[in-house]
Design an enzyme around this catalytic site. Sequence first.
Site, mmCIF file in Angstrom:
data_model
loop_
_atom_site.group_PDB
_atom_site.id
_atom_site.type_symbol
_atom_site.label_atom_id
_atom_site.label_comp_id
_atom_site.label_asym_id
_atom_site.label_seq_id
_atom_site.Cartn_x
_atom_site.Cartn_y
_atom_site.Cartn_z
ATOM 1 N N ASN A 279 0.873 -1.182 0.000
ATOM 2 C CA ASN A 279 0.000 0.000 0.000
ATOM 3 C C ASN A 279 0.908 1.229 0.000
ATOM 4 O O ASN A 279 1.455 1.590 1.031
ATOM 5 C CB ASN A 279 -0.885 -0.037 1.249
ATOM 6 C CG ASN A 279 -1.722 1.211 1.408
ATOM 7 O OD1 ASN A 279 -1.835 2.020 0.485
ATOM 8 N ND2 ASN A 279 -2.304 1.382 2.586
ATOM 9 N N LYS B 119 0.118 4.270 -0.392
ATOM 10 C CA LYS B 119 -0.520 5.497 0.121
ATOM 11 C C LYS B 119 -0.228 6.648 -0.851
ATOM 12 O O LYS B 119 -0.111 6.404 -2.044
ATOM 13 C CB LYS B 119 -0.068 5.775 1.557
ATOM 14 C CG LYS B 119 -0.224 4.522 2.433
ATOM 15 C CD LYS B 119 -0.078 4.762 3.892
ATOM 16 C CE LYS B 119 -0.259 3.422 4.631
ATOM 17 N NZ LYS B 119 -0.228 3.577 6.079
ATOM 18 N N HIS C 183 -9.500 1.099 4.704
ATOM 19 C CA HIS C 183 -8.256 1.377 5.422
ATOM 20 C C HIS C 183 -8.545 2.373 6.546
ATOM 21 O O HIS C 183 -9.365 3.276 6.390
ATOM 22 C CB HIS C 183 -7.200 1.942 4.461
ATOM 23 C CG HIS C 183 -5.843 1.987 5.076
ATOM 24 N ND1 HIS C 183 -5.466 2.992 5.943
ATOM 25 C CD2 HIS C 183 -4.793 1.127 5.001
ATOM 26 C CE1 HIS C 183 -4.233 2.753 6.355
ATOM 27 N NE2 HIS C 183 -3.799 1.633 5.803
ATOM 28 N N GLU D 257 -7.011 4.877 7.562
ATOM 29 C CA GLU D 257 -6.823 6.294 7.202
ATOM 30 C C GLU D 257 -8.052 6.821 6.469
ATOM 31 O O GLU D 257 -8.430 7.985 6.628
ATOM 32 C CB GLU D 257 -5.545 6.450 6.369
ATOM 33 C CG GLU D 257 -4.308 6.252 7.244
ATOM 34 C CD GLU D 257 -3.085 5.702 6.533
ATOM 35 O OE1 GLU D 257 -3.022 5.748 5.283
ATOM 36 O OE2 GLU D 257 -2.185 5.203 7.235
ATOM 37 N N GLU E 3 -5.381 -4.731 10.607
ATOM 38 C CA GLU E 3 -4.354 -3.714 10.830
ATOM 39 C C GLU E 3 -4.645 -2.971 12.134
ATOM 40 O O GLU E 3 -5.475 -2.055 12.149
ATOM 41 C CB GLU E 3 -4.352 -2.709 9.673
ATOM 42 C CG GLU E 3 -4.080 -3.344 8.327
ATOM 43 C CD GLU E 3 -3.512 -2.329 7.338
ATOM 44 O OE1 GLU E 3 -2.431 -2.611 6.792
ATOM 45 O OE2 GLU E 3 -4.101 -1.259 7.138
ATOM 46 N N GLY F 117 2.397 2.633 10.776
ATOM 47 C CA GLY F 117 3.326 3.745 10.600
ATOM 48 C C GLY F 117 3.971 4.220 11.894
ATOM 49 O O GLY F 117 4.607 5.267 11.929
ATOM 50 N N SER G 267 3.393 -1.694 10.457
ATOM 51 C CA SER G 267 4.843 -1.723 10.667
ATOM 52 C C SER G 267 5.465 -3.103 10.410
ATOM 53 O O SER G 267 6.413 -3.494 11.091
ATOM 54 C CB SER G 267 5.202 -1.209 12.066
ATOM 55 O OG SER G 267 4.752 0.131 12.222
#
Length: 253
Positions: free
Chosen positions: A9, A11, A98, A100, A170, A176, A216
């Site tokens: 991904n 992003k 996701h 985000e 996730e 991150g 991560s």
Amino acid sequence: MRKQIVAGNWKMNKTLDQGLQLVSEIVNMVQDEVHNGALVVLCPPFTHLQSVVHLTKGRTNVFVGAQNCSDKVSGAFTGEVSAEMLASLGVQYVILGHSERREYFAETNAQLAAKVDLALANGLKPIFCCGETLFQRQEQDYKALVCEQLTESLFHLSADQITGFVIAYEPIWAIGTGLTASKEQAQEMHLTIRDHFAAKYGAEVAASLSILYGGSAKPSNAPELFANPDVDGGLIGGASLLSRDFTDIVKAL
Ligand code: PGA
């Protein structure tokens, strides 16, 4: 046998030139590394999709995914990209839900159900993301919260549609941040997710799901995460932007 998958991904990273360079490197490096029907899925920004589809054409183990699609079929929705448009480019996968997107773009479970339906109607395979925040893990029934995301967005689907589905667990506190779920934490949640599907669709359908870990993941922790019986690969953010790291994660499968 369920599929083992490593998806990258990207992003909102990489210009077109930088992205194509990365794809060329990855395609060369994973050439001999993907065995036993395992798959690599590259998910660049929308603007790069057509070129990446072109660069990976003819590869039987490298596929292309988008990072999102609209919950509307077509029409006056400025800035949106439909599932049909993605399919028309030759894109095969789409990341949906996701964290985000849920957090910064206020995507709801109901909206995600509509996106899933449109993706499937257009022949795209969703990589459906779920996961809890640190607060939820520490203070709430985080397993129930993750199961609720899945129930509300996916449980209207038929057993046929769920067979072979790709889920990405996730934990938001690990995305991150450099914090990774431990091997045990990942296995516990992946099993919880598989059991949740088994209760609704039966053990056989649940066993067909590819449940990827994201947060991560990197070359140093991928081997132990992937060694878990219910972890079927990874959804990789930061480490998917470096061809060597990404390929090393693929090798860990
Ligand atoms: P990360 O991102 O690997 O950079 O933590 C994972 C993701 O958000 O899919």
